[in-house]
Design a protein around this motif. Structure first.
Motif, PDB file in Angstrom:
ATOM      1  N   ASP A 102       7.170 128.328 -41.859  1.00 20.49           N
ATOM      2  CA  ASP A 102       6.743 127.527 -42.996  1.00 20.49           C
ATOM      3  C   ASP A 102       7.490 127.870 -44.284  1.00 20.49           C
ATOM      4  OD1 ASP A 102       5.657 130.027 -43.421  1.00 20.49           O
ATOM      5  OD2 ASP A 102       3.611 129.321 -43.735  1.00 20.49           O
ATOM      6  N   THR A 103       8.523 128.706 -44.163  1.00 21.24           N
ATOM      7  CA  THR A 103       9.312 129.135 -45.316  1.00 21.24           C
ATOM      8  C   THR A 103      10.785 129.028 -44.959  1.00 21.24           C
ATOM      9  OG1 THR A 103       7.568 130.704 -45.899  1.00 21.24           O
ATOM     10  CG2 THR A 103       9.713 131.048 -46.921  1.00 21.24           C
ATOM     11  N   ASP A 104      11.591 128.520 -45.859  1.00 19.71           N
ATOM     12  CA  ASP A 104      13.034 128.407 -45.616  1.00 19.71           C
ATOM     13  C   ASP A 104      13.680 129.780 -45.480  1.00 19.71           C
ATOM     14  OD1 ASP A 104      12.707 125.689 -45.877  1.00 19.71           O
ATOM     15  OD2 ASP A 104      13.864 125.504 -47.739  1.00 19.71           O
ATOM     16  N   ASP A 105      14.687 129.836 -44.586  1.00 19.43           N
ATOM     17  CA  ASP A 105      15.559 131.004 -44.425  1.00 19.43           C
ATOM     18  C   ASP A 105      14.812 132.286 -44.062  1.00 19.43           C
ATOM     19  OD1 ASP A 105      18.154 132.019 -44.261  1.00 19.43           O
ATOM     20  OD2 ASP A 105      18.184 132.628 -46.372  1.00 19.43           O
ATOM     21  N   VAL A 106      13.788 132.167 -43.196  1.00 18.34           N
ATOM     22  CA  VAL A 106      13.022 133.315 -42.718  1.00 18.34           C
ATOM     23  C   VAL A 106      12.896 133.197 -41.204  1.00 18.34           C
ATOM     24  CG1 VAL A 106      10.742 134.430 -42.736  1.00 18.34           C
ATOM     25  CG2 VAL A 106      11.731 133.562 -44.867  1.00 18.34           C
ATOM     26  N   MET A 107      13.197 134.280 -40.497  1.00 15.46           N
ATOM     27  CA  MET A 107      13.002 134.297 -39.043  1.00 15.46           C
ATOM     28  C   MET A 107      11.512 134.192 -38.762  1.00 15.46           C
ATOM     29  SD  MET A 107      16.000 134.473 -37.671  1.00 15.46           S
ATOM     30  CE  MET A 107      15.399 134.604 -36.025  1.00 15.46           C
ATOM     31  N   ALA A 108      11.145 133.327 -37.812  1.00 17.99           N
ATOM     32  CA  ALA A 108       9.735 133.078 -37.530  1.00 17.99           C
ATOM     33  C   ALA A 108       9.532 132.718 -36.066  1.00 17.99           C
ATOM     34  CB  ALA A 108       9.239 131.927 -38.412  1.00 17.99           C
ATOM     35  N   ALA A 109       8.284 132.793 -35.647  1.00 23.35           N
ATOM     36  CA  ALA A 109       7.914 132.303 -34.320  1.00 23.35           C
ATOM     37  C   ALA A 109       7.999 130.786 -34.336  1.00 23.35           C
ATOM     38  CB  ALA A 109       6.495 132.743 -33.984  1.00 23.35           C
ATOM     39  N   HIS A 110       8.485 130.198 -33.251  1.00 26.83           N
ATOM     40  CA  HIS A 110       8.499 128.741 -33.146  1.00 26.83           C
ATOM     41  C   HIS A 110       7.055 128.249 -33.240  1.00 26.83           C
ATOM     42  CE1 HIS A 110       8.703 124.763 -31.340  1.00 26.83           C
ATOM     43  NE2 HIS A 110      10.012 124.784 -31.549  1.00 26.83           N
ATOM     44  N   PRO A 111       6.805 127.191 -34.019  1.00 26.75           N
ATOM     45  CA  PRO A 111       5.430 126.718 -34.200  1.00 26.75           C
ATOM     46  C   PRO A 111       4.707 126.331 -32.916  1.00 26.75           C
ATOM     47  CG  PRO A 111       6.897 125.651 -35.759  1.00 26.75           C
ATOM     48  CD  PRO A 111       7.757 126.429 -34.812  1.00 26.75           C
ATOM     49  N   GLN A 112       5.438 125.895 -31.899  1.00 28.26           N
ATOM     50  CA  GLN A 112       4.797 125.478 -30.658  1.00 28.26           C
ATOM     51  C   GLN A 112       5.158 126.370 -29.476  1.00 28.26           C
ATOM     52  OE1 GLN A 112       4.015 121.392 -30.160  1.00 28.26           O
ATOM     53  NE2 GLN A 112       2.951 121.932 -32.031  1.00 28.26           N
ATOM     54  N   TYR A 113       6.356 126.937 -29.466  1.00 31.02           N
ATOM     55  CA  TYR A 113       6.836 127.701 -28.313  1.00 31.02           C
ATOM     56  C   TYR A 113       7.071 129.177 -28.613  1.00 31.02           C
ATOM     57  CZ  TYR A 113       7.509 122.957 -26.707  1.00 31.02           C
ATOM     58  OH  TYR A 113       7.303 121.648 -26.384  1.00 31.02           O
ATOM     59  N   GLY A 114       6.455 129.677 -29.663  1.00 31.09           N
ATOM     60  CA  GLY A 114       6.570 131.097 -29.981  1.00 31.09           C
ATOM     61  C   GLY A 114       6.063 131.976 -28.849  1.00 31.09           C
ATOM     62  N   THR A 115       4.991 131.559 -28.196  1.00 36.34           N
ATOM     63  CA  THR A 115       4.437 132.366 -27.105  1.00 36.34           C
ATOM     64  C   THR A 115       5.381 132.421 -25.903  1.00 36.34           C
ATOM     65  OG1 THR A 115       3.176 130.484 -26.290  1.00 36.34           O
ATOM     66  CG2 THR A 115       2.026 132.027 -27.766  1.00 36.34           C
ATOM     67  N   ALA A 116       6.359 131.550 -25.858  1.00 29.66           N
ATOM     68  CA  ALA A 116       7.371 131.563 -24.794  1.00 29.66           C
ATOM     69  C   ALA A 116       8.634 132.306 -25.239  1.00 29.66           C
ATOM     70  CB  ALA A 116       7.717 130.137 -24.382  1.00 29.66           C
ATOM     71  N   GLY A 117       8.583 132.962 -26.406  1.00 32.61           N
ATOM     72  CA  GLY A 117       9.723 133.753 -26.865  1.00 32.61           C
ATOM     73  C   GLY A 117      10.737 132.986 -27.688  1.00 32.61           C
ATOM     74  N   TRP A 118      10.361 131.824 -28.215  1.00 37.25           N
ATOM     75  CA  TRP A 118      11.278 131.049 -29.055  1.00 37.25           C
ATOM     76  C   TRP A 118      11.133 131.466 -30.514  1.00 37.25           C
ATOM     77  CZ3 TRP A 118      14.560 126.688 -28.125  1.00 37.25           C
ATOM     78  CH2 TRP A 118      14.714 126.365 -26.774  1.00 37.25           C
ATOM     79  N   LEU A 119      12.259 131.601 -31.190  1.00 35.50           N
ATOM     80  CA  LEU A 119      12.307 131.900 -32.617  1.00 35.50           C
ATOM     81  C   LEU A 119      12.821 130.682 -33.371  1.00 35.50           C
ATOM     82  CD1 LEU A 119      13.862 135.474 -32.441  1.00 35.50           C
ATOM     83  CD2 LEU A 119      11.498 134.888 -33.021  1.00 35.50           C
ATOM     84  N   SER A 120      12.490 130.604 -34.645  1.00 31.93           N
ATOM     85  CA  SER A 120      12.891 129.473 -35.477  1.00 31.93           C
ATOM     86  C   SER A 120      13.296 129.938 -36.860  1.00 31.93           C
ATOM     87  CB  SER A 120      11.717 128.500 -35.650  1.00 31.93           C
ATOM     88  OG  SER A 120      11.359 127.924 -34.437  1.00 31.93           O
ATOM     89  N   VAL A 121      14.145 129.131 -37.480  1.00 28.71           N
ATOM     90  CA  VAL A 121      14.472 129.307 -38.890  1.00 28.71           C
ATOM     91  C   VAL A 121      14.583 127.925 -39.513  1.00 28.71           C
ATOM     92  CG1 VAL A 121      16.117 130.155 -40.590  1.00 28.71           C
ATOM     93  CG2 VAL A 121      15.754 131.453 -38.500  1.00 28.71           C
ATOM     94  N   VAL A 122      13.841 127.709 -40.576  1.00 30.08           N
ATOM     95  CA  VAL A 122      13.937 126.467 -41.331  1.00 30.08           C
ATOM     96  C   VAL A 122      15.042 126.651 -42.366  1.00 30.08           C
ATOM     97  CG1 VAL A 122      12.720 124.869 -42.863  1.00 30.08           C
ATOM     98  CG2 VAL A 122      11.477 126.019 -41.013  1.00 30.08           C
ATOM     99  N   ASN A 123      15.968 125.714 -42.400  1.00 33.74           N
ATOM    100  CA  ASN A 123      17.065 125.733 -43.374  1.00 33.74           C
ATOM    101  C   ASN A 123      17.726 127.109 -43.486  1.00 33.74           C
ATOM    102  OD1 ASN A 123      16.588 123.022 -43.970  1.00 33.74           O
ATOM    103  ND2 ASN A 123      15.117 123.534 -45.550  1.00 33.74           N
ATOM    104  N   PRO A 124      18.346 127.577 -42.393  1.00 29.50           N
ATOM    105  CA  PRO A 124      18.968 128.905 -42.444  1.00 29.50           C
ATOM    106  C   PRO A 124      20.036 128.985 -43.525  1.00 29.50           C
ATOM    107  CG  PRO A 124      19.685 127.699 -40.502  1.00 29.50           C
ATOM    108  CD  PRO A 124      18.612 126.885 -41.152  1.00 29.50           C
ATOM    109  N   SER A 125      20.099 130.146 -44.146  1.00 34.28           N
ATOM    110  CA  SER A 125      21.068 130.377 -45.207  1.00 34.28           C
ATOM    111  C   SER A 125      21.520 131.826 -45.125  1.00 34.28           C
ATOM    112  CB  SER A 125      20.423 130.041 -46.556  1.00 34.28           C
ATOM    113  OG  SER A 125      21.386 130.031 -47.573  1.00 34.28           O
ATOM    114  N   SER A 126      21.877 132.414 -46.234  1.00 31.55           N
ATOM    115  CA  SER A 126      22.486 133.744 -46.247  1.00 31.55           C
ATOM    116  C   SER A 126      21.603 134.830 -45.635  1.00 31.55           C
ATOM    117  CB  SER A 126      22.876 134.130 -47.677  1.00 31.55           C
ATOM    118  OG  SER A 126      21.738 134.129 -48.513  1.00 31.55           O
ATOM    119  N   ARG A 127      20.305 134.748 -45.807  1.00 28.72           N
ATOM    120  CA  ARG A 127      19.412 135.800 -45.303  1.00 28.72           C
ATOM    121  C   ARG A 127      19.375 135.846 -43.778  1.00 28.72           C
ATOM    122  NH1 ARG A 127      13.377 135.390 -47.146  1.00 28.72           N
ATOM    123  NH2 ARG A 127      14.527 134.255 -48.699  1.00 28.72           N
ATOM    124  N   THR A 128      19.468 134.693 -43.116  1.00 29.69           N
ATOM    125  CA  THR A 128      19.297 134.647 -41.658  1.00 29.69           C
ATOM    126  C   THR A 128      20.556 134.257 -40.895  1.00 29.69           C
ATOM    127  OG1 THR A 128      18.498 132.374 -41.831  1.00 29.69           O
ATOM    128  CG2 THR A 128      16.832 134.137 -41.809  1.00 29.69           C
TER     129      THR A 128
END
Length: 152
Positions: A102-128
């Motif tokens: 829910d925050t840009d450029d932060v590594m996070a659990a996938h909103p639906q498939y996090g329990t399956a080991g998926w990671l997500s990043v919204v609008n990746p930039s320099s931090r990620t």
């Protein structure tokens, strides 16, 4: 990182196919504009799950990332249990307690498939950017190894 930067990076991996659904190609309208990455030496879209995706809009039940914003997108990568835990500090089964997408450029659990080991990043930039590149390479390697095991 832009959406095209990611498409170009993953497209540089040997035997990778990027499916980019669009109007008139027989794919569901909901998927138009998104990108799905597969390992496929013959260049066809396999029936296996992609190893990474880019979504460009909210899906029903998946509005957390607020992808309705102009130029917003979310990169999703299958990481597996070990990498998920190393990056987020919790196991995938506890994804609800991990950082959320829910925050840009932060590594996070996938909103639906996090329990399956998926990671997500919204609008990746320099931090990620470095982490996203490494995760995409790792997911590609796993997809390639699975393909090779199945076809040997």
């Amino acid at each position: 990182m832009t959406l095209d930067d990611i498409v170009n990076l993953v497209g540089s991996f040997d035997c990778t196919v990027a499916q980019r659904p669009r109007e008139g190609d027989g794919t569901p309208e909901l998927a138009w504009g998104d990108v799905f990455f597969y390992y496929s030496p013959d260049g066809t879209i396999p029936t296996t799950q992609p190893f990474a995706t880019i979504v460009t809009k909210n899906y029903p039940g998946d509005e957390l990332s607020q992808l309705h914003r102009a130029n917003a997108f979310r990169v999703n990568v299958v990481a597996g249990k070990q990498e998920f835990e190393e990056i987020l500090g919790t196991v995938p089964r506890d994804a609800a307690h991990a950082p959320q997408a829910d925050t840009d450029d932060v590594m996070a659990a996938h909103p639906q498939y996090g329990t399956a080991g998926w990671l997500s990043v919204v609008n990746p930039s320099s931090r990620t950017e470095t982490q996203i590149r490494a995760l995409l390479e790792s997911a590609y390697d796993v997809a390639k190894s699975r393909y090779e095991r199945r076809h040997s």
